[in-house]
Design a protein around this motif. Sequence first.
Motif, PDB file in Angstrom:
ATOM      1  N   PRO A  10       0.693  -0.878   0.294  1.00 46.33           N
ATOM      2  CA  PRO A  10       0.343   0.454   0.679  1.00 46.33           C
ATOM      3  C   PRO A  10       1.194   1.208   0.127  1.00 46.33           C
ATOM      4  CG  PRO A  10      -1.039  -1.820   1.316  1.00 46.33           C
ATOM      5  CD  PRO A  10       0.235  -1.906   1.350  1.00 46.33           C
ATOM      6  N   GLY A  11       0.289   1.986  -0.641  1.00 42.12           N
ATOM      7  CA  GLY A  11       1.403   3.508  -1.055  1.00 42.12           C
ATOM      8  C   GLY A  11       2.120   3.648  -2.102  1.00 42.12           C
ATOM      9  N   GLU A  12       1.821   2.003  -2.499  1.00 44.90           N
ATOM     10  CA  GLU A  12       3.619   2.261  -3.101  1.00 44.90           C
ATOM     11  C   GLU A  12       3.966   3.678  -4.503  1.00 44.90           C
ATOM     12  OE1 GLU A  12       5.155  -1.463  -7.151  1.00 44.90           O
ATOM     13  OE2 GLU A  12       3.528  -1.738  -5.783  1.00 44.90           O
ATOM     14  N   GLN A  13       5.875   3.441  -4.809  1.00 45.11           N
ATOM     15  CA  GLN A  13       5.756   4.657  -5.284  1.00 45.11           C
ATOM     16  C   GLN A  13       5.943   4.420  -6.440  1.00 45.11           C
ATOM     17  OE1 GLN A  13       8.160   7.048  -3.252  1.00 45.11           O
ATOM     18  NE2 GLN A  13       6.503   8.426  -2.523  1.00 45.11           N
ATOM     19  N   GLY A  14       5.024   3.656  -7.396  1.00 45.34           N
ATOM     20  CA  GLY A  14       5.888   3.217  -8.652  1.00 45.34           C
ATOM     21  C   GLY A  14       4.810   1.834  -8.866  1.00 45.34           C
ATOM     22  N   ARG A  15       4.626   1.167  -9.801  1.00 43.26           N
ATOM     23  CA  ARG A  15       4.239  -0.466 -10.294  1.00 43.26           C
ATOM     24  C   ARG A  15       4.958  -0.864 -10.903  1.00 43.26           C
ATOM     25  NH1 ARG A  15       0.205   2.624 -14.924  1.00 43.26           N
ATOM     26  NH2 ARG A  15       2.229   3.127 -15.475  1.00 43.26           N
ATOM     27  N   SER A  16       4.542  -2.499  -9.857  1.00 45.30           N
ATOM     28  CA  SER A  16       5.328  -3.887 -10.327  1.00 45.30           C
ATOM     29  C   SER A  16       4.390  -4.568 -11.865  1.00 45.30           C
ATOM     30  CB  SER A  16       5.683  -4.189  -9.551  1.00 45.30           C
ATOM     31  OG  SER A  16       6.448  -5.325  -9.345  1.00 45.30           O
ATOM     32  N   VAL A  17       5.402  -5.101 -12.889  1.00 42.75           N
ATOM     33  CA  VAL A  17       5.060  -5.893 -13.901  1.00 42.75           C
ATOM     34  C   VAL A  17       5.016  -7.282 -12.788  1.00 42.75           C
ATOM     35  CG1 VAL A  17       5.637  -7.342 -16.001  1.00 42.75           C
ATOM     36  CG2 VAL A  17       5.148  -4.882 -15.927  1.00 42.75           C
ATOM     37  N   THR A  18       6.217  -7.312 -12.230  1.00 38.08           N
ATOM     38  CA  THR A  18       6.436  -9.211 -11.879  1.00 38.08           C
ATOM     39  C   THR A  18       5.954  -8.800 -10.981  1.00 38.08           C
ATOM     40  OG1 THR A  18       8.539  -8.372 -10.945  1.00 38.08           O
ATOM     41  CG2 THR A  18       9.363  -8.758 -13.070  1.00 38.08           C
ATOM     42  N   THR A  19       5.253  -8.091  -9.985  1.00 35.61           N
ATOM     43  CA  THR A  19       4.451  -8.213  -8.513  1.00 35.61           C
ATOM     44  C   THR A  19       3.388  -8.761  -9.573  1.00 35.61           C
ATOM     45  OG1 THR A  19       5.264  -6.873  -7.278  1.00 35.61           O
ATOM     46  CG2 THR A  19       3.323  -7.500  -6.447  1.00 35.61           C
ATOM     47  N   ASN A  20       2.189  -8.227 -10.231  1.00 38.83           N
ATOM     48  CA  ASN A  20       1.341  -7.934 -10.822  1.00 38.83           C
ATOM     49  C   ASN A  20       1.470  -9.588 -11.997  1.00 38.83           C
ATOM     50  OD1 ASN A  20      -1.262  -6.453 -10.948  1.00 38.83           O
ATOM     51  ND2 ASN A  20       1.189  -5.116 -10.879  1.00 38.83           N
ATOM     52  N   ALA A  21       2.681 -10.001 -12.100  1.00 37.03           N
ATOM     53  CA  ALA A  21       2.575 -11.666 -12.940  1.00 37.03           C
ATOM     54  C   ALA A  21       2.333 -12.423 -11.699  1.00 37.03           C
ATOM     55  CB  ALA A  21       3.625 -11.325 -13.583  1.00 37.03           C
ATOM     56  N   HIS A  22       2.838 -12.096 -10.995  1.00 38.60           N
ATOM     57  CA  HIS A  22       2.886 -13.384  -9.814  1.00 38.60           C
ATOM     58  C   HIS A  22       1.295 -13.611  -9.407  1.00 38.60           C
ATOM     59  CE1 HIS A  22       7.576 -13.196  -9.355  1.00 38.60           C
ATOM     60  NE2 HIS A  22       7.872 -13.369  -9.959  1.00 38.60           N
ATOM     61  N   VAL A  23       0.798 -12.025  -9.157  1.00 37.29           N
ATOM     62  CA  VAL A  23      -0.563 -12.712  -8.722  1.00 37.29           C
ATOM     63  C   VAL A  23      -0.670 -13.136  -9.424  1.00 37.29           C
ATOM     64  CG1 VAL A  23      -2.855 -11.146  -7.847  1.00 37.29           C
ATOM     65  CG2 VAL A  23      -0.283 -10.051  -7.434  1.00 37.29           C
ATOM     66  N   LEU A  24      -1.130 -12.797 -10.904  1.00 39.05           N
ATOM     67  CA  LEU A  24      -1.583 -13.554 -11.839  1.00 39.05           C
ATOM     68  C   LEU A  24      -1.700 -15.033 -11.295  1.00 39.05           C
ATOM     69  CD1 LEU A  24      -3.985 -13.844 -14.660  1.00 39.05           C
ATOM     70  CD2 LEU A  24      -1.942 -13.199 -15.563  1.00 39.05           C
ATOM     71  N   GLU A  25      -0.537 -15.726 -11.649  1.00 39.66           N
ATOM     72  CA  GLU A  25      -0.366 -16.672 -11.832  1.00 39.66           C
ATOM     73  C   GLU A  25      -0.947 -17.397  -9.862  1.00 39.66           C
ATOM     74  OE1 GLU A  25       4.352 -19.139 -10.043  1.00 39.66           O
ATOM     75  OE2 GLU A  25       4.166 -17.303 -11.835  1.00 39.66           O
ATOM     76  N   ALA A  26      -0.363 -16.347  -9.170  1.00 41.25           N
ATOM     77  CA  ALA A  26      -1.143 -17.159  -7.475  1.00 41.25           C
ATOM     78  C   ALA A  26      -2.084 -16.972  -8.083  1.00 41.25           C
ATOM     79  CB  ALA A  26      -1.053 -16.423  -6.528  1.00 41.25           C
ATOM     80  N   LEU A  27      -3.248 -16.250  -8.258  1.00 43.88           N
ATOM     81  CA  LEU A  27      -4.530 -16.506  -7.869  1.00 43.88           C
ATOM     82  C   LEU A  27      -5.392 -17.657  -9.457  1.00 43.88           C
ATOM     83  CD1 LEU A  27      -6.042 -13.355  -8.497  1.00 43.88           C
ATOM     84  CD2 LEU A  27      -5.952 -14.067  -6.963  1.00 43.88           C
ATOM     85  N   GLY A  28      -4.315 -17.981 -10.630  1.00 44.14           N
ATOM     86  CA  GLY A  28      -4.855 -19.099 -11.595  1.00 44.14           C
ATOM     87  C   GLY A  28      -4.498 -20.502 -11.198  1.00 44.14           C
ATOM     88  N   LEU A  29      -3.435 -20.687 -10.212  1.00 43.74           N
ATOM     89  CA  LEU A  29      -3.404 -21.856  -9.530  1.00 43.74           C
ATOM     90  C   LEU A  29      -4.414 -21.962  -8.258  1.00 43.74           C
ATOM     91  CD1 LEU A  29       0.954 -21.566  -9.701  1.00 43.74           C
ATOM     92  CD2 LEU A  29      -0.468 -23.220 -10.945  1.00 43.74           C
ATOM     93  N   TYR A  30      -4.431 -21.075  -8.219  1.00 42.56           N
ATOM     94  CA  TYR A  30      -5.477 -21.546  -6.759  1.00 42.56           C
ATOM     95  C   TYR A  30      -7.363 -22.277  -7.281  1.00 42.56           C
ATOM     96  CZ  TYR A  30      -8.819 -21.255  -2.902  1.00 42.56           C
ATOM     97  OH  TYR A  30      -9.461 -21.155  -1.543  1.00 42.56           O
ATOM     98  N   VAL A  31      -6.951 -21.368  -8.554  1.00 45.27           N
ATOM     99  CA  VAL A  31      -8.874 -21.800  -9.101  1.00 45.27           C
ATOM    100  C   VAL A  31      -8.520 -22.485  -9.524  1.00 45.27           C
ATOM    101  CG1 VAL A  31      -9.720 -19.182  -9.436  1.00 45.27           C
ATOM    102  CG2 VAL A  31      -8.175 -20.344 -11.045  1.00 45.27           C
ATOM    103  N   ARG A  32      -7.637 -23.305 -10.308  1.00 44.44           N
ATOM    104  CA  ARG A  32      -7.089 -24.350 -10.763  1.00 44.44           C
ATOM    105  C   ARG A  32      -7.171 -25.527 -10.340  1.00 44.44           C
ATOM    106  NH1 ARG A  32      -1.691 -24.977 -14.668  1.00 44.44           N
ATOM    107  NH2 ARG A  32      -3.380 -23.338 -16.175  1.00 44.44           N
ATOM    108  N   ALA A  33      -6.865 -25.346  -9.214  1.00 42.78           N
ATOM    109  CA  ALA A  33      -6.370 -26.676  -7.657  1.00 42.78           C
ATOM    110  C   ALA A  33      -8.137 -26.090  -7.106  1.00 42.78           C
ATOM    111  CB  ALA A  33      -5.531 -26.228  -6.766  1.00 42.78           C
ATOM    112  N   ARG A  34      -8.682 -25.080  -7.012  1.00 39.56           N
ATOM    113  CA  ARG A  34     -10.145 -24.915  -6.921  1.00 39.56           C
ATOM    114  C   ARG A  34     -10.737 -25.078  -7.440  1.00 39.56           C
ATOM    115  NH1 ARG A  34      -7.557 -27.980  -3.625  1.00 39.56           N
ATOM    116  NH2 ARG A  34      -8.265 -27.613  -1.182  1.00 39.56           N
ATOM    117  N   PRO A  35     -11.610 -25.809  -8.225  1.00 39.34           N
ATOM    118  CA  PRO A  35     -12.185 -24.509  -9.387  1.00 39.34           C
ATOM    119  C   PRO A  35     -13.658 -24.188  -9.435  1.00 39.34           C
ATOM    120  CG  PRO A  35     -11.730 -27.351 -10.064  1.00 39.34           C
ATOM    121  CD  PRO A  35     -11.473 -27.346  -8.654  1.00 39.34           C
ATOM    122  N   ALA A  36     -14.310 -24.834  -7.975  1.00 39.60           N
ATOM    123  CA  ALA A  36     -14.891 -23.812  -7.608  1.00 39.60           C
ATOM    124  C   ALA A  36     -15.015 -22.637  -7.002  1.00 39.60           C
ATOM    125  CB  ALA A  36     -15.201 -24.716  -5.915  1.00 39.60           C
TER     126      ALA A  36
END
Length: 525
Positions: free
Chosen positions: A341-367
Amino acid sequence: MNTPGKTDRTDAPDVPGPAPNRAQQIPAQLTGSGQVTASVYETARVVSLMPELEGHAERITYLLETQQPEGHWGPRHAGYALVPTLSATEALLTVRQHRPGDTRIMAAARAALRRLARLTVGELPDLPAADLIVGALVPRIERQLDDQDAVGPELRRLPAHLHDLIHRGGNRLATLTAQLANGAQLEGKLLHAAETLGEALRPDRVQPSAEGSIGASPAATAAWLAAGGSGSGGAAARHYLDRIVQENGAALPCAFPVTVLERAWALNWLLQAGVAVSVTEDVRRSLRSALGREGAATSPGLPADADTTSMVLATLTLLGEPRAPAPLLPYELSTHFCTWPGEQGRSVTTNAHVLEALGLYVRARPAETRRHAAAIRKVSSWLGDQQRACGSWEDRWHASPYYATFCATTALHRFGGPGTGKTAAKAMRWLLDTQHGDGSWGIWGGTQEETAYAVLVLTGLPDAEGPGHREAVRRAQTYLAQPAHHGEHPPLWHDKDLYAPTVVVEAALLAARHTLRRFAHTGER
């Protein structure tokens, strides 16, 4: 740059292959505090702030031996030499006050000052606290030069453009120290650079972490002790610094320990590449325990962040232990996720890792798919929008676009949904266009690390093969097979100084070699 033509895969040389047990050597190393390269910046700060710490003479020798012939420290590219050179120069001037007859010290300091006079930095690299560091060290060096008789008058003042760098950003250090003097609380993330605060660092208002550190930083911890930190906290801080020296040697890293980062990144990349690894319960438990309500921190003493949180979540899912991604909620913004919170800037790799975490989770928990579908779409769209016209991505946590491109391309391919094909094709074309003549990739010259990232993209995207693709892979195999290219890894990761997380880079190489072996011998990708 080369855009080579096709060749048969059977013409490829033997892939530099790990021995059968090599896949277990990296997990076997995940037992301690983590391995990262030494930092000139951090080492020099401790030389200046805490000469009584064991290894002081060796740290001075390290500074002398790592100075480049032109007089600077660190890579000369993109302004990355400024922070380590300012730090080492100030440290050598401090040492000379106690060793006036040491001609090596003064010669090195003079060479550094001459280099600083010629070192043009139009804009500071996006290193954590770079503006605070420059704001602290420039006036400190000039105060010391007033007392250095051996320095000629032409070297008594640093060039005006360094002062301009301080004021261009609004002199954030002056604003921060004024706020602290008026009773403001120091933000957790700024503890990592507490050594820049000078007299504004109040030991009675800041206490070491459970590990004994101030902000997981040797320099910040030494500054806290030098400012008068004492009592049980002082004992813990001294033990922390002694432990770093015992485990790393005299030259010090920017952050310690980095256990969570090393385990999450290394295991993630090995598992994603299909490398069979055996992970101990101790390592699994450490990843589970790293997650709190606000996520995971890279190191005790640092605040939790979305990047580390995502990688821990993703790695646990890959290990068969999916955790609900609730710790990521505090980092979600309207268009993307912030690193904190309050980050001065934006991170591509942070968001890529967020996408990966969410994608893997819903793949493991389709519901759970519907619950997280909107966030996945949002992050995927944002990542696509950040792609540069040439096809690459850049990021604030790594100097090389090959790291950011690897993270973004693979996350979008796996979890970005329809419409990411053109994005991947642009990235692939950029990789083919930027391969060096010897088969490597690298922003400042070929490196094993950056070549591994390119290989993981080239061998990981189905149906992306185009003109030159197989030849590029073959040439990368040849490069990685050459013993001359094995060894130490140049620092490319961002902290206050550039560093390399050694085991993480070795994991990337092992993952790349594993995919190359499959690509060469079975055609699987």
